[in-house]
Design an enzyme around this catalytic site. Structure first.
Site, PDB file in Angstrom:
ATOM      1  CG  ASP A  39       7.990   8.679 -12.870  1.00 58.76           C
ATOM      2  OD1 ASP A  39       7.800   9.762 -12.331  1.00 58.76           O
ATOM      3  OD2 ASP A  39       7.108   8.065 -13.512  1.00 58.76           O
ATOM      4  CD  GLU A  89     -10.100  14.092  15.453  1.00 58.51           C
ATOM      5  OE1 GLU A  89      -9.382  13.680  16.370  1.00 58.51           O
ATOM      6  OE2 GLU A  89      -9.715  14.962  14.622  1.00 58.51           O
ATOM      7  N   PRO A 144      -8.599   9.936   5.158  1.00 56.20           N
ATOM      8  CG  PRO A 144      -8.711   9.277   7.388  1.00 56.20           C
ATOM      9  CD  PRO A 144      -8.667  10.485   6.516  1.00 56.20           C
TER      10      PRO A 144
HETATM   11  N1  LIG Z   1      -5.107  10.530   7.926  1.00 53.78           N
HETATM   12  C1  LIG Z   1      -5.602  11.746   7.492  1.00 53.78           C
HETATM   13  C2  LIG Z   1      -6.063  12.699   8.423  1.00 53.78           C
HETATM   14  C3  LIG Z   1      -6.552  13.936   7.975  1.00 53.78           C
HETATM   15  C4  LIG Z   1      -6.597  14.215   6.620  1.00 53.78           C
HETATM   16  C5  LIG Z   1      -6.136  13.278   5.707  1.00 53.78           C
HETATM   17  C6  LIG Z   1      -5.650  12.045   6.136  1.00 53.78           C
HETATM   18  C7  LIG Z   1      -5.190  11.060   5.130  1.00 53.78           C
HETATM   19  C8  LIG Z   1      -5.131  11.258   3.764  1.00 53.78           C
HETATM   20  N2  LIG Z   1      -4.646  10.121   3.230  1.00 53.78           N
HETATM   21  C9  LIG Z   1      -4.437   9.257   4.224  1.00 53.78           C
HETATM   22  O1  LIG Z   1      -4.754   9.837   5.416  1.00 53.78           O
END
Ligand SMILES: Nc1ccccc1-c1cnco1
Length: 241
Positions: free
Chosen positions: A171, A114, A87
């Site tokens: 697209d 985490e 994230p």
């Molecule tokens: N939330 C997450 C938790 C673990 C690995 C990737 C993510 C991720 C990737 N893109 C958005 O979230």
């Protein structure tokens, strides 16, 4: 293209062997190997994570498991591009899709929310290109779903994967705009007719209408995409909208 995925949930990647992607693999257009990270654990409990230094919630994935796993999977030629869904990553955009589609080898490292001990990424970056990438601003349990998204988006651009390569060229996002509405038979459905212009046979008019629909939808739903386009993207008719 050779794709490797490291995960503690190999079964989560099973959909990649179905439908379009599965057929592309069967036809040798790309190779896919999914590796169970626990194969590189050392203890009877096959632990892949541990408590975070400095305290805090959740667990962090262990460098002494990820390190040897990446050493082994990333070995050989060509050196792969390592993609770590997180994230906290850079946005996964169609631009990055085009970049990845030109790579000969991609390795995806699926971590838990985490995260993976940062030293794993820092160490890998001394030997290969490493991207920490986000597919959007929301919280997933792990990176596996993000890998499904990224592999599908990239595979569409590999030669031979799509029946009609023009689809990928036309697209959404291919011209930086959102795709407008699409219609098919019947001509009237629940008293809703297909827009007359689409049945006119006048392809110049149809192209113009589609462009207008695309511009209007982009302005309404994603105005920032318009701001990102150079002025040269718009003709005088576009500007009159
Ligand atoms: N939330 C997450 C938790 C673990 C690995 C990737 C993510 C991720 C990737 N893109 C958005 O979230």
């Amino acid at each position: 293209m050779r794709i490797d995925v490291l995960t503690i949930f190999p079964e989560y990647l099973a959909p990649m062997r179905a439908a379009l992607l599965g057929r592309a693999i069967d036809r040798g257009l790309l190779s896919l190997d999914v590796h169970d990270l626990r194969n590189w654990t050392h203890d009877v409990h096959r632990a892949v994570d541990d408590s975070p230094y400095g305290g805090g919630p959740g667990m962090v994935m262990k460098p002494d498991v990820w390190g040897p796993a990446l050493d082994e999977v990333c070995a050989g030629d060509p050196t792969p591009r390592l993609v770590v869904p997180t994230p906290a990553g850079r946005p996964f955009t169609q631009e990055l899709v085009h970049e990845y589609a030109t790579e000969q080898r991609l390795v995806f490292a699926c971590g838990r929310y985490e995260g993976i001990d940062q030293r794993v990424v820092d160490d890998a970056a001394t030997r290969m290109r490493v991207d920490e990438v986000s597919i959007g601003d929301y919280v997933l349990v792990g990176g596996e779903v993000a890998v499904l998204v990224m592999v599908e988006a990239v595979a569409r651009f590999l030669p031979g994967v799509l029946g009609n390569p023009a689809s990928a060229a036309q697209d959404s996002f291919s011209d930086g705009l959102l795709e407008g509405p699409s219609y098919t038979r019947p001509e009237v459905w629940r008293e809703r007719p297909v827009p007359d212009v689409l049945r006119s046979g006048n392809h110049a008019l149809i192209d113009r209408w589609r462009r207008d629909q695309s511009l209007e939808r982009t302005l309404r739903r994603r105005p920032e995409l318009l701001d990102a386009l150079p002025d040269s993207s718009f003709d005088k008719h576009d500007r009159a909208l």
